[in-house]
Scaffold this motif. Sequence first.
Motif, short mmCIF file in Angstrom:
data_model
loop_
_atom_site.label_atom_id
_atom_site.label_comp_id
_atom_site.label_asym_id
_atom_site.label_seq_id
_atom_site.Cartn_x
_atom_site.Cartn_y
_atom_site.Cartn_z
N ALA A 224 0.84 -1.20 0.00
CA ALA A 224 0.00 0.00 0.00
C ALA A 224 0.87 1.24 0.00
O ALA A 224 1.97 1.24 0.57
CB ALA A 224 -0.93 0.02 1.21
N ILE A 225 0.38 2.30 -0.66
CA ILE A 225 1.03 3.61 -0.65
C ILE A 225 0.05 4.58 0.01
O ILE A 225 -1.11 4.66 -0.40
CB ILE A 225 1.39 4.08 -2.07
CG1 ILE A 225 2.42 3.13 -2.70
CG2 ILE A 225 1.94 5.49 -2.04
CD1 ILE A 225 2.77 3.48 -4.13
N ALA A 226 0.54 5.30 1.02
CA ALA A 226 -0.32 6.22 1.77
C ALA A 226 0.32 7.60 1.81
O ALA A 226 1.53 7.75 1.63
CB ALA A 226 -0.55 5.71 3.18
N GLU A 227 -0.52 8.60 2.02
CA GLU A 227 -0.03 9.98 2.12
C GLU A 227 0.73 10.18 3.43
O GLU A 227 0.47 9.51 4.43
CB GLU A 227 -1.20 10.96 2.07
CG GLU A 227 -1.80 11.13 0.68
CD GLU A 227 -2.76 12.31 0.63
OE1 GLU A 227 -2.82 13.07 1.61
OE2 GLU A 227 -3.44 12.47 -0.39
N MET A 228 1.68 11.12 3.39
CA MET A 228 2.43 11.51 4.58
C MET A 228 2.25 13.00 4.82
O MET A 228 2.44 13.80 3.93
CB MET A 228 3.92 11.19 4.42
CG MET A 228 4.29 9.75 4.67
SD MET A 228 6.08 9.56 4.85
CE MET A 228 6.34 10.44 6.39
N GLY A 229 1.87 13.33 6.05
CA GLY A 229 1.71 14.73 6.40
C GLY A 229 0.40 15.31 5.89
O GLY A 229 -0.31 14.72 5.06
N GLY A 230 0.08 16.46 6.39
CA GLY A 230 -1.13 17.15 5.95
C GLY A 230 -2.38 16.58 6.59
O GLY A 230 -2.36 15.70 7.46
N GLU A 277 9.64 5.49 8.99
CA GLU A 277 10.82 4.98 8.28
C GLU A 277 11.33 3.74 8.98
O GLU A 277 11.85 3.81 10.08
CB GLU A 277 11.92 6.04 8.22
CG GLU A 277 13.13 5.59 7.42
CD GLU A 277 12.81 5.23 5.99
OE1 GLU A 277 13.24 4.17 5.51
OE2 GLU A 277 12.09 6.02 5.34
N GLY A 278 11.17 2.60 8.34
CA GLY A 278 11.68 1.36 8.88
C GLY A 278 10.87 0.79 10.02
O GLY A 278 11.31 -0.15 10.68
N GLY A 279 9.67 1.33 10.28
CA GLY A 279 8.85 0.84 11.37
C GLY A 279 8.23 -0.52 11.07
O GLY A 279 7.87 -0.82 9.93
N SER A 300 8.27 2.17 4.90
CA SER A 300 9.42 2.88 4.36
C SER A 300 8.90 4.14 3.68
O SER A 300 7.77 4.17 3.20
CB SER A 300 10.20 2.01 3.35
OG SER A 300 9.36 1.62 2.28
N VAL A 301 9.74 5.18 3.68
CA VAL A 301 9.36 6.47 3.11
C VAL A 301 9.92 6.57 1.70
O VAL A 301 11.10 6.30 1.47
CB VAL A 301 9.87 7.63 3.97
CG1 VAL A 301 9.54 8.97 3.34
CG2 VAL A 301 9.26 7.54 5.37
N VAL A 302 9.07 6.95 0.74
CA VAL A 302 9.46 7.11 -0.65
C VAL A 302 9.25 8.56 -1.04
O VAL A 302 8.15 9.10 -0.86
CB VAL A 302 8.64 6.18 -1.57
CG1 VAL A 302 9.05 6.37 -3.02
CG2 VAL A 302 8.83 4.73 -1.16
N GLY A 308 10.17 16.91 -3.47
CA GLY A 308 8.74 16.75 -3.68
C GLY A 308 8.07 16.07 -2.50
O GLY A 308 8.67 15.82 -1.46
N PRO A 309 6.80 15.77 -2.65
CA PRO A 309 6.05 15.13 -1.56
C PRO A 309 6.59 13.74 -1.27
O PRO A 309 7.13 13.06 -2.14
CB PRO A 309 4.62 15.08 -2.10
CG PRO A 309 4.77 15.13 -3.58
CD PRO A 309 5.98 15.98 -3.85
N ARG A 310 6.44 13.32 -0.02
CA ARG A 310 6.88 12.00 0.39
C ARG A 310 5.66 11.12 0.66
O ARG A 310 4.62 11.61 1.11
CB ARG A 310 7.75 12.09 1.64
CG ARG A 310 9.02 12.90 1.42
CD ARG A 310 10.02 12.64 2.53
NE ARG A 310 9.46 12.91 3.85
CZ ARG A 310 10.03 12.55 5.00
NH1 ARG A 310 11.15 11.89 4.98
NH2 ARG A 310 9.48 12.85 6.16
N PHE A 311 5.82 9.83 0.39
CA PHE A 311 4.74 8.89 0.57
C PHE A 311 5.21 7.75 1.45
O PHE A 311 6.40 7.49 1.58
CB PHE A 311 4.26 8.35 -0.78
CG PHE A 311 3.76 9.40 -1.72
CD1 PHE A 311 2.46 9.85 -1.64
CD2 PHE A 311 4.60 9.97 -2.67
CE1 PHE A 311 2.00 10.84 -2.50
CE2 PHE A 311 4.16 10.94 -3.53
CZ PHE A 311 2.85 11.39 -3.44
N LEU A 312 4.26 7.08 2.06
CA LEU A 312 4.55 5.96 2.93
C LEU A 312 4.25 4.66 2.19
O LEU A 312 3.11 4.43 1.78
CB LEU A 312 3.70 6.05 4.19
CG LEU A 312 4.04 5.07 5.32
CD1 LEU A 312 5.42 5.37 5.87
CD2 LEU A 312 3.00 5.16 6.43
#
Length: 585
Positions: A224-230, A277-279, A300-302, A308-312
Amino acid sequence: METESEPYVRLATLRQLHRVVADLNTARSLADTLQTVVDGIVVGLGYELACVNLVRPDGDLVVAAFAGDPAAEALITGRVGSRASWERRLTMGECWDGLRFIPHTEGWVLLEDDVPQWHTDGPDPRFEDEWHPEDRLYAPMYASGGELLGVISVDRPRNGRRPGAWGREALQMYAFQAAIAISNARLRANMQRALVRLEREQQALRASEESFRQAFEYAPSGMAIAEMGGDQHGRLLRTNDALCRLLGRPASVLRRYSFSDLVHPEDIGTLLRTSAEGGRAELRLGRRDGTYVWVSLRNSVVADAADGPRFLLTHVEDIEERKRHELQLAHRASHDSLTGLPNSAELRARLGARLCRRPQSARASAIEALDAAFEGRDAHGGQAGPGGQVGPDGYEVRAEAGGAGEHGFQPDGPDRYGGSDPFDFPGAPTAPTDGPYDHHVHTVAPATDVDDGTKGLAVLFCDLDGFKSINDRFGHHTGDAVLIEVARRLTTGVRDGDTVARLGGDEFVVLADGLGAADAADLAVRLRNAIIPPIRVDGRAVRVGASFGIGWASCGMSADEVLRSADQRMYIEKRSRSKAHRRAG
């Protein structure tokens, strides 16, 4: 004559200069531009030989192009002269504005340096301005920032004379235009290389994105890819088929959720404590049918771009089977393999969970009890809880029969992990509580065997009568069958919140909370009557009896002391009856 013809010479030279400069702008590559430069000198400026010495990245100069003599071209093209030698040449001789002329009278000292050069044969000059075969004329080329690009070398003017003022100016103008052309060619070459590199990087990026897409979509475990922040932190943006199948939800529906919406309520703290990150975390996620599945999350953070924006990126692995095995192993370690009842260790752990090391204190005085009743408080200043009563030591005693409150026993049924283990309790306190306002609900025992209304934790110690003779006569198979049936009858005869454990051999223990003395005696009679009926094993009916001893758990006692007290009462009860009455089978 020469003076009268000077305007015509200038006009002809300008025409030639215009033509060769135009040719410079038609060349595309750097190599073509360099060759056009030397060809233009030979064709348009009246010199028989010309070459371009180009500055390399390391600062030395290499013969990059030659025109006028194929033999000389083959001899020196590609050869390198050091930067120090060239700087020495550009400071010798005569300075003709932007040109540098070294006459043969001075140039003999340069015959042994490392600058590539050629020698032409010819007679010595007869006139003062006649060109000598060992004369040298250089036209340095500079970039717009003053950086040296290279040096044009020319030899053997066709008229045999040193260039006059106009010829020098023409060569200087041509060198200036040649520097522009070379700079532009280098710029085009750099741009082409950059475009090629960019295209390769884009191709590599597209290939990498395609590889990631395929690895993401077709991974055997959930991704899964999820939003980070906001405001939308944690919202699922993309899920693969494996995760959709695991949770029984389509991707379009999962995009409405975050993991915090899907996680089991008891595991929300675990999720929040998991680093981005790494959790790693093991928790339960809800399926569409309302059930939960155990999963292992790895984060992991991408980053989408440099800034640019970072994703989980979360990897979701199904560990339901592993958890089931772990629960089975834990169940085996704490339960009897024959009857499935809690074993001796588990019994002591549950009993110890209800006990602390503070002994039961003296009862409150009549005046203290009256004051407590008037003020709605216990004699020690503690507030009695709802449904509870004040014990003789001034602490609240839970009186609900069969309840599952603090330090209570949970009823049989699905456990907190969705399994079948009904017993999951915290460990016993490891230190005594000292203050009168502690939160421990103290366990107290009735003062006498006469029911005075006090409710406590009854411990019924059961020993089977006549079991040894059945085991010796009919074998262990029949004995095991009898033990299994007795365990079933005991479990059926108690409440959901009570515990039935096998202590070992033919001994069983029942923990029943919230009973008075009369209640415990009635329970022992009911359980004895449930055991007495015949038990059929392989078409044969056998009977056993049971002796019960009733003990009471109380804070200040250890689990072994409580069991020993109940065991002693059981033997007293057994000896009080004749052998004929004890043995019912």
